[in-house]
Design a protein around this motif. Structure first.
Motif, mmCIF file in Angstrom:
data_model
loop_
_atom_site.group_PDB
_atom_site.id
_atom_site.type_symbol
_atom_site.label_atom_id
_atom_site.label_comp_id
_atom_site.label_asym_id
_atom_site.label_seq_id
_atom_site.Cartn_x
_atom_site.Cartn_y
_atom_site.Cartn_z
ATOM 1 N N ASP A 75 0.817 -1.220 0.000
ATOM 2 C CA ASP A 75 0.000 0.000 0.000
ATOM 3 C C ASP A 75 0.854 1.274 0.000
ATOM 4 N N GLN A 76 2.181 1.115 -0.023
ATOM 5 C CA GLN A 76 3.069 2.282 -0.006
ATOM 6 C C GLN A 76 3.562 2.692 -1.392
ATOM 7 N N TYR A 77 3.248 1.917 -2.411
ATOM 8 C CA TYR A 77 3.729 2.203 -3.762
ATOM 9 C C TYR A 77 2.794 1.557 -4.780
ATOM 10 N N GLU A 78 2.937 1.944 -6.026
ATOM 11 C CA GLU A 78 2.147 1.360 -7.106
ATOM 12 C C GLU A 78 3.060 0.494 -7.964
ATOM 13 N N LEU A 79 2.622 -0.722 -8.218
ATOM 14 C CA LEU A 79 3.380 -1.676 -9.010
ATOM 15 C C LEU A 79 2.729 -1.780 -10.387
ATOM 16 N N LYS A 80 3.527 -1.646 -11.435
ATOM 17 C CA LYS A 80 2.992 -1.698 -12.800
ATOM 18 C C LYS A 80 3.701 -2.793 -13.590
ATOM 19 N N LYS A 81 2.915 -3.731 -14.118
ATOM 20 C CA LYS A 81 3.460 -4.797 -14.960
ATOM 21 C C LYS A 81 3.738 -4.217 -16.346
ATOM 22 N N ILE A 82 4.907 -4.545 -16.908
ATOM 23 C CA ILE A 82 5.242 -4.076 -18.252
ATOM 24 C C ILE A 82 5.480 -5.288 -19.159
ATOM 25 N N ASP A 83 5.589 -5.050 -20.437
ATOM 26 C CA ASP A 83 5.783 -6.129 -21.411
ATOM 27 C C ASP A 83 7.251 -6.498 -21.569
ATOM 28 N N VAL A 84 7.918 -6.762 -20.464
ATOM 29 C CA VAL A 84 9.319 -7.171 -20.492
ATOM 30 C C VAL A 84 9.456 -8.363 -19.544
ATOM 31 N N LYS A 85 10.146 -9.397 -20.031
ATOM 32 C CA LYS A 85 10.445 -10.566 -19.206
ATOM 33 C C LYS A 85 11.931 -10.851 -19.288
ATOM 34 N N HIS A 86 12.448 -11.434 -18.239
ATOM 35 C CA HIS A 86 13.842 -11.880 -18.222
ATOM 36 C C HIS A 86 13.836 -13.398 -18.292
ATOM 37 N N GLU A 87 14.276 -13.935 -19.430
ATOM 38 C CA GLU A 87 14.364 -15.378 -19.650
ATOM 39 C C GLU A 87 15.839 -15.758 -19.542
ATOM 40 N N PHE A 88 16.168 -16.772 -18.728
ATOM 41 C CA PHE A 88 17.564 -17.108 -18.474
ATOM 42 C C PHE A 88 17.693 -18.533 -17.963
ATOM 43 N N ILE A 89 18.929 -18.984 -17.802
ATOM 44 C CA ILE A 89 19.244 -20.271 -17.188
ATOM 45 C C ILE A 89 19.975 -19.964 -15.878
ATOM 46 N N PHE A 90 19.510 -20.579 -14.793
ATOM 47 C CA PHE A 90 20.138 -20.361 -13.493
ATOM 48 C C PHE A 90 21.567 -20.894 -13.490
ATOM 49 N N GLY A 91 22.459 -20.120 -12.903
ATOM 50 C CA GLY A 91 23.848 -20.535 -12.737
ATOM 51 C C GLY A 91 24.030 -21.322 -11.455
ATOM 52 N N SER A 92 25.264 -21.524 -11.066
ATOM 53 C CA SER A 92 25.588 -22.383 -9.924
ATOM 54 C C SER A 92 25.375 -21.724 -8.558
ATOM 55 N N ASN A 93 25.097 -20.401 -8.520
ATOM 56 C CA ASN A 93 24.876 -19.740 -7.229
ATOM 57 C C ASN A 93 23.680 -20.308 -6.483
ATOM 58 N N LYS A 94 22.680 -20.730 -7.229
ATOM 59 C CA LYS A 94 21.478 -21.332 -6.633
ATOM 60 C C LYS A 94 21.504 -22.812 -6.996
ATOM 61 N N LYS A 95 22.144 -23.623 -6.163
ATOM 62 C CA LYS A 95 22.369 -25.037 -6.483
ATOM 63 C C LYS A 95 21.082 -25.786 -6.820
ATOM 64 N N GLU A 96 19.997 -25.493 -6.084
ATOM 65 C CA GLU A 96 18.736 -26.202 -6.318
ATOM 66 C C GLU A 96 18.084 -25.824 -7.649
ATOM 67 N N ARG A 97 18.538 -24.722 -8.254
ATOM 68 C CA ARG A 97 17.966 -24.272 -9.532
ATOM 69 C C ARG A 97 18.979 -24.313 -10.681
ATOM 70 N N ALA A 98 20.221 -24.629 -10.389
ATOM 71 C CA ALA A 98 21.292 -24.598 -11.395
ATOM 72 C C ALA A 98 20.899 -25.395 -12.632
ATOM 73 N N GLY A 99 21.047 -24.755 -13.785
ATOM 74 C CA GLY A 99 20.741 -25.397 -15.051
ATOM 75 C C GLY A 99 19.290 -25.311 -15.467
ATOM 76 N N HIS A 100 18.410 -24.892 -14.558
ATOM 77 C CA HIS A 100 16.990 -24.770 -14.886
ATOM 78 C C HIS A 100 16.696 -23.412 -15.524
#
Length: 157
Positions: A75-100
């Motif tokens: 309730d302290q700010y307004e959030l606006k969805k835009i037509d931009v997405k970040h598509e990527f492959i997880f690196g090794s920093n997040k072991k449970e997600r690496a390669g996903h």
């Protein structure tokens, strides 16, 4: 992958969805953007995170991350969805997600007139307001810089 059963294949091909919020404010010097340094990974990026099971919408994921990382209530700010997405492959920093795969929806929020002192929780090492050029120079990942460039195009008049 042909030797994997259906369940193993689905797990290997799993996509993690999430949200990124690009906070900005207008100043006499131009636009400034809020950049965060993650405590665990040391990555320089924007407030973001993966959608959790209880998050029915990516907007809810963004709001939850903004609470967890900034202490900023929806309730302290307004959030606006835009037509931009970040598509990527997880690196090794997040072991449970690496390669996903990761697919993060970008949201923006103008904090110019928000009467709230932005600070961070223990999840972040630091926060800093930066110019567009400083952001592009500071981001850890080049693909996030490309996402940021597209995001700035939606913000600028």
């Amino acid at each position: 992958m042909e030797n994997l059963n259906k369940e193993q294949r689905q797990e290997k091909e799993k996509t993690f969805y999430g949200a990124i919020t690009v906070f900005y404010k207008k100043t006499n010097e131009g636009l400034l953007f809020l950049i965060a340094e993650n405590t665990k990974t040391g990555n320089i990026s924007f407030v973001s995170g993966t959608q959790e099971d209880e998050d029915q919408l990516l907007e809810v994921s963004a709001q939850r991350e903004n609470i967890e990382e900034l202490g900023l209530q929806p309730d302290q700010y307004e959030l606006k969805k835009i037509d931009v997405k970040h598509e990527f492959i997880f690196g090794s920093n997040k072991k449970e997600r690496a390669g996903h795969k990761g697919s993060y929806q970008v949201f923006v929020s103008d904090l110019t007139n928000v009467n709230f002192e932005v600070s961070h929780t223990e999840e972040l090492k630091s926060l800093k307001w930066m110019t567009e050029k400083e952001v592009l120079h500071s981001l850890t990942f080049p693909d996030v810089a490309e996402v940021f460039k597209k995001t700035v195009e939606t913000i600028k008049p």
